[in-house]
Design an enzyme around this catalytic site. Structure first.
Site, short mmCIF file in Angstrom:
data_model
loop_
_atom_site.label_atom_id
_atom_site.label_comp_id
_atom_site.label_asym_id
_atom_site.label_seq_id
_atom_site.Cartn_x
_atom_site.Cartn_y
_atom_site.Cartn_z
N HIS A 171 46.26 78.78 8.56
CA HIS A 171 45.81 80.09 9.05
C HIS A 171 45.43 80.04 10.52
O HIS A 171 44.48 80.69 10.96
CB HIS A 171 44.62 80.60 8.22
CG HIS A 171 44.90 80.69 6.75
ND1 HIS A 171 45.70 81.67 6.19
CD2 HIS A 171 44.52 79.89 5.71
CE1 HIS A 171 45.78 81.50 4.90
NE2 HIS A 171 45.08 80.43 4.57
N SER A 296 59.06 85.40 34.75
CA SER A 296 58.54 86.75 34.70
C SER A 296 58.74 87.40 36.06
O SER A 296 58.62 86.73 37.10
CB SER A 296 57.05 86.75 34.34
OG SER A 296 56.48 88.02 34.56
#
Length: 308
Positions: A171, A296
């Site tokens: 998790h 980017s």
């Protein structure tokens, strides 16, 4: 506008043409026409080998010459079929007429024999054999070799990294330790299991005349077992399995099974991609920076994990 990677409507034949180009030999319209020609010619040869009474004196030495029509099939040949289709307004009938044109000039080919091209068949006998044949050969010759290459690469990594400790997570939180090689080996195992299942799926086809019952065949030549002939033709000449009970078209169940197997394999590969994306985000792996790459438009220091 001339077709190119920049003018293509779909990125499959445009931006990603370099990735998908090998599939043009199997799934382009040119390829479909070539497969149709192949099925028609192999069917005619099978009728000669039976033989039908009118074909019992056909010179078997011409078989390889006939096969050269599809083995040496060119884009110009495909264009000729398309030109004929402009008149017939029927794609499969255009293939039949094309073959008759090609054999008209063959030395030793009896003129009356050409009328047995496409004998007793409907269009779907050609389509529902050509498409499965193209799919099977694409899987065998393109897809499985690439998948085997991926599995081999993962297997090499699993061996090289078998002693590299790694903190597993549950998790998203730290859990028990594991080893990197073992985690990669999980994907080797999963892919090998699914590849085994993929190879077990029979590639079937419809081949039985207008309504799947060999009606025209039986009326013309009741002395032959046409179901047995169809089974042998499909198996021996095409390497497929004939669907025993059909309407005019294939049931396509084999295609559903095949696509489901491919979907499962794709899901495993997506899992693999996401895991490595996560390992990169957790700094378990570092990406190499290529000179000139821009991660980017606003953040040039970034290296996006999209091409690992």
């Amino acid at each position: 506008m001339e077709l190119s990677v920049l003018t293509a409507v779909s990125p499959i034949d445009g931006r990603y043409r370099g990735k998908t180009e090998p599939l043009a030999e199997y799934f382009s319209e040119y390829a479909l026409i070539r497969y149709r020609v192949r099925v028609e010619i192999e069917y005619f040869i099978a009728l000669c080998e039976l033989p039908l009474p009118q074909l019992q004196d056909f010179d078997h030495q011409l078989f390889e010459t006939l096969r050269d029509i599809y083995r040496q099939f060119t884009p110009a040949d495909a264009q000729r079929v398309k030109d004929i289709e402009q008149v017939t307004n029927h794609d499969v009938k255009a293939v039949e007429y094309f073959i008759k044109e090609k054999i008209a000039g063959l030395s030793g080919f009896p003129a009356e024999a050409k009328e047995f091209i496409h004998f007793g068949l409907t269009s779907q006998d050609i389509n529902n054999t050509s498409v499965p044949l193209s799919v099977r050969e694409a899987i065998d010759e393109v897809y499985l070799p690439l998948l085997s290459e991926l599995i081999e690469q993962l297997n090499d990594h699993a061996e090289a990294w078998k002693n590299v400790p790694m903190l597993a997570k549950t998790h998203g939180q730290p859990a028990s330790p594991t080893r990197l090689g073992k985690e990669v080996m999980v994907y080797v195992y999963r892919l090998e299991e699914q590849v085994s299942g993929l190879k077990d799926i029979p590639v079937t086809c419809k081949f039985g005349g207008a309504t799947g019952n060999y009606n025209a065949h039986h009326v013309a030549y009741p002395q032959y077992d046409w179901r047995e002939f169809g089974d042998r033709f499909v198996s021996e000449k095409l390497g497929l399995e004939r669907e025993q009970w059909t309407t005019q078209i294939s049931n396509y169940d084999w295609l559903g099974a095949l696509f489901d197997a491919l979907r499962r394999i794709n899901t495993i590969i997506i899992d693999l991609d996401r895991d490595f994306w996560m390992y990169i985000s957790m700094d378990y792996f570092k990406q190499k920076i290529k000179a000139g790459d821009v991660g980017s438009s606003a953040m040039p220091h970034k290296v996006n994990p999209i091409d690992f």
